[in-house]
Design a protein around this motif. Structure first.
Motif, short mmCIF file in Angstrom:
data_model
loop_
_atom_site.label_atom_id
_atom_site.label_comp_id
_atom_site.label_asym_id
_atom_site.label_seq_id
_atom_site.Cartn_x
_atom_site.Cartn_y
_atom_site.Cartn_z
N LEU A 1 0.84 -1.20 0.00
CA LEU A 1 0.00 0.00 0.00
C LEU A 1 0.88 1.26 0.00
CD1 LEU A 1 -2.93 0.09 2.53
CD2 LEU A 1 -1.87 2.16 1.72
N GLU A 2 1.87 1.27 0.87
CA GLU A 2 2.78 2.44 0.94
C GLU A 2 3.49 2.63 -0.39
OE1 GLU A 2 4.40 2.83 5.53
OE2 GLU A 2 5.46 1.50 4.18
N ASN A 3 4.03 1.52 -0.94
CA ASN A 3 4.79 1.63 -2.19
C ASN A 3 3.92 2.10 -3.34
OD1 ASN A 3 7.06 0.77 -0.94
ND2 ASN A 3 7.06 -1.29 -1.78
N LYS A 4 2.72 1.55 -3.41
CA LYS A 4 1.84 1.90 -4.54
C LYS A 4 1.39 3.36 -4.45
CE LYS A 4 0.36 -2.83 -5.23
NZ LYS A 4 -0.05 -3.28 -6.56
N LEU A 5 1.29 3.86 -3.24
CA LEU A 5 0.97 5.28 -3.10
C LEU A 5 2.15 6.14 -3.53
CD1 LEU A 5 -0.89 5.47 0.34
CD2 LEU A 5 -1.84 6.07 -1.89
N GLY A 6 3.36 5.69 -3.18
CA GLY A 6 4.53 6.46 -3.64
C GLY A 6 5.63 6.65 -2.61
N ILE A 7 5.57 5.90 -1.49
CA ILE A 7 6.69 6.01 -0.53
C ILE A 7 7.89 5.26 -1.11
CG2 ILE A 7 7.52 5.31 1.75
CD1 ILE A 7 4.81 5.96 2.83
N GLU B 1 7.10 -15.08 -3.29
CA GLU B 1 6.00 -14.44 -4.02
C GLU B 1 5.77 -13.02 -3.49
OE1 GLU B 1 1.76 -15.91 -4.63
OE2 GLU B 1 2.99 -17.73 -4.86
N GLY B 2 5.78 -12.93 -2.15
CA GLY B 2 5.58 -11.63 -1.51
C GLY B 2 6.70 -10.68 -1.90
N MET B 3 7.91 -11.19 -1.89
CA MET B 3 9.08 -10.38 -2.23
C MET B 3 8.95 -9.88 -3.67
SD MET B 3 11.71 -9.50 -0.59
CE MET B 3 13.37 -8.98 -0.69
N ALA B 4 8.50 -10.78 -4.57
CA ALA B 4 8.38 -10.40 -5.98
C ALA B 4 7.33 -9.28 -6.12
CB ALA B 4 7.98 -11.61 -6.83
N SER B 5 6.24 -9.41 -5.38
CA SER B 5 5.20 -8.37 -5.52
C SER B 5 5.70 -7.04 -4.93
CB SER B 5 3.88 -8.80 -4.87
OG SER B 5 4.07 -8.98 -3.49
N LEU B 6 6.54 -7.13 -3.91
CA LEU B 6 7.10 -5.92 -3.32
C LEU B 6 8.04 -5.22 -4.31
CD1 LEU B 6 6.75 -4.85 -0.41
CD2 LEU B 6 9.01 -5.72 0.06
N ILE B 7 8.88 -6.01 -4.96
CA ILE B 7 9.82 -5.44 -5.93
C ILE B 7 9.04 -4.82 -7.10
CG2 ILE B 7 11.62 -6.05 -7.63
CD1 ILE B 7 12.59 -8.13 -5.48
N ARG B 8 7.98 -5.55 -7.51
CA ARG B 8 7.14 -5.00 -8.60
C ARG B 8 6.54 -3.66 -8.20
NH1 ARG B 8 5.06 -9.90 -9.54
NH2 ARG B 8 3.18 -9.47 -8.30
#
Ligand code: HEM
Length: 399
Positions: free
Chosen positions: A150-156, A177-184
């Motif tokens: 959520l933070e990343n997608k907003l822009g942090i 899988e979680g790590m991959a989605s975080l990097i994405r």
């Protein structure tokens, strides 16, 4: 429950068996429990204190509260992804902006709920929490993948995060899988970046057209000159010094947006986020928000600020609850300094739309706002239809 759309008029009985969803659908309808897969959700509260034969009543509340948060995080991410798609794939004509507004507003309402939800968990006393805290260690909200997404997608951006003894992503090392989605989520365009692009296409910024920025600079210079003249004319020494100081301060503030080099330096220091052009768009929308074509964009900017301020309020409520539960000196179960770490996350670096909050600094009195030309007035006078948007696709205008 007859009449409830969930039961489709079939009546109601508990059935949360394990028939696959597809089978139930082809079977011509589905019962409440199966549709919502309640067997999984309602069956997912595993009290570790109970398993250790030392049942602590409040552990149930602790688990349900976190699960409720995670479900709402999921919904927010779902809305956020769709909003980012709308910004990405469309010219954001009237229909697109309306949909974005609707979904942003939904996120805002969910966040309000999440801010208040902290209160329910605060009915648990620190002593009750102590009774089961050791069972859940090293589990921590710090490991909430959805919160980070959520933070990343907003822009942090990773670089602005408060340093902590581990990298924030290392806690997901066991979850490829979680790590991959975080990097994405770090690589994809964030909501803040998409909004920035959209703002920089605000109609009226074109130098060869209305040239809002040129007109705004002239208006500010006139306003500053008046301030200076008044200061120079002051007779009393103290009043004069005060007036000259306040003139110098106002001037320095405006220089920071008129001089692109100062603006870029502020971006480097993390004190400003938007590009120079995007900031111009945001100021223009704020001034002319009463014009029909700017009213939705203005609402959109308000909602973005609401999101930032509600997340900050959540962080604040959470940190106060943490202090109440474990004090200011105890480490968190996730290994951070606990209260001290969380308090540092209340800073401005975690506000994605910081520039929108700071816009008020650059406002000028209504009577100084540049008057719209007839052409510009008629351009902003009507809401754009999808057809207009198609017709205008070449001229890069957005709303
Ligand atoms: C008794 C209640 C709670 C306590 C004592 C508590 C404590 C803490 C502490 C100490 C941290 C810092 C990381 C660490 O070292 O563990 C943390 C982080 C976090 N907690 Fe909680 N927490 C509580 C309830 C909640 C709830 C209900 C949520 C809802 C999802 C939540 C979500 C988070 C998140 C997302 C973080 C990471 C924040 C960040 O890194 O910016 N916590 N919590």
């Amino acid at each position: 429950m007859s009449g409830c759309p969930m039961t489709n008029g079939v009546g109601h009985h508990e059935d949360s068996g394990s028939t696959p969803l597809s089978e139930s659908v082809t079977g011509g309808g589905m019962l409440y429990g199966k549709y919502l897969q309640l067997d999984k959700i309602v069956g997912a509260q595993r009290l570790l204190s109970e398993e250790a034969n030392r049942l602590v009543h409040d552990e149930h509340l602790f688990i349900v509260t976190h699960q409720a948060y995670e479900l709402w995080f999921k919904q927010i991410i779902y809305e956020l992804d769709s909003i980012r798609n709308l910004f990405n794939n469309e010219d954001l004509a009237e229909t697109g902006t309306l949909e974005v507004l609707k979904r942003l507003n939904r996120i805002v309402l969910i966040l309000k709920l999440l801010v208040d939800q902290v209160m329910i968990l605060e009915t648990m006393t620190p002593l009750d929490f102590m009774d089961f805290r050791s069972f859940l260690s090293p589990a921590s909200g710090f490991q909430s993948l959805q919160f980070r997404l959520l933070e990343n997608k907003l822009g942090i951006k990773p670089g602005v995060r408060v340093k902590y003894n581990k990298s924030y992503s290392s806690v997901f090392g066991d979850d490829p899988e979680g790590m991959a989605s975080l990097i994405r989520s770090e690589a994809e365009p964030t909501l803040a970046e998409l909004v920035e692009k959209w703002l920089s296409r605000t109609p009226g910024l074109e130098k060869e057209g209305f040239d809002f920025w040129g007109k705004y600079q002239s208006a500010v210079h006139e306003m500053l000159q008046e301030l200076k003249d008044k200061a120079d004319a002051a007779k009393d020494g103290t009043a004069k010094t005060f007036a000259l100081n306040s003139y110098a301060k106002r001037k320095a503030i405006f220089d920071s947006i008129f001089d692109p080099a100062v603006h870029d330096a502020l971006i480097k220091r993390g004190e400003r986020r938007f590009s120079h052009k995007a900031l111009q768009g945001a100021i223009m929308i704020t001034f002319y928000r009463d014009e029909p074509r700017f009213s939705q964009p203005h609402q959109l900017l308000m909602l973005l600020m609401d999101i930032d301020s509600l997340i900050t309020k959540w962080r604040y409520n959470h940190v106060i609850m943490v202090q109440r539960m474990i004090g200011s000196q105890n480490m968190g179960t996730g290994g951070s300094s606990g209260y001290q770490y969380l308090r540092a996350t209340l800073g401005d670096q975690y506000k994605v739309f910081l520039d929108l909050f700071n816009l008020s600094t650059f406002l000028i009195p209504r009577n100084c706002i540049p008057t719209l030309t007839r052409d510009m007035k008629s351009k902003l006078g009507v809401q754009q239809t999808s057809k207009d948007a198609d017709d205008n696709k070449t001229d890069k205008e957005k709303i």
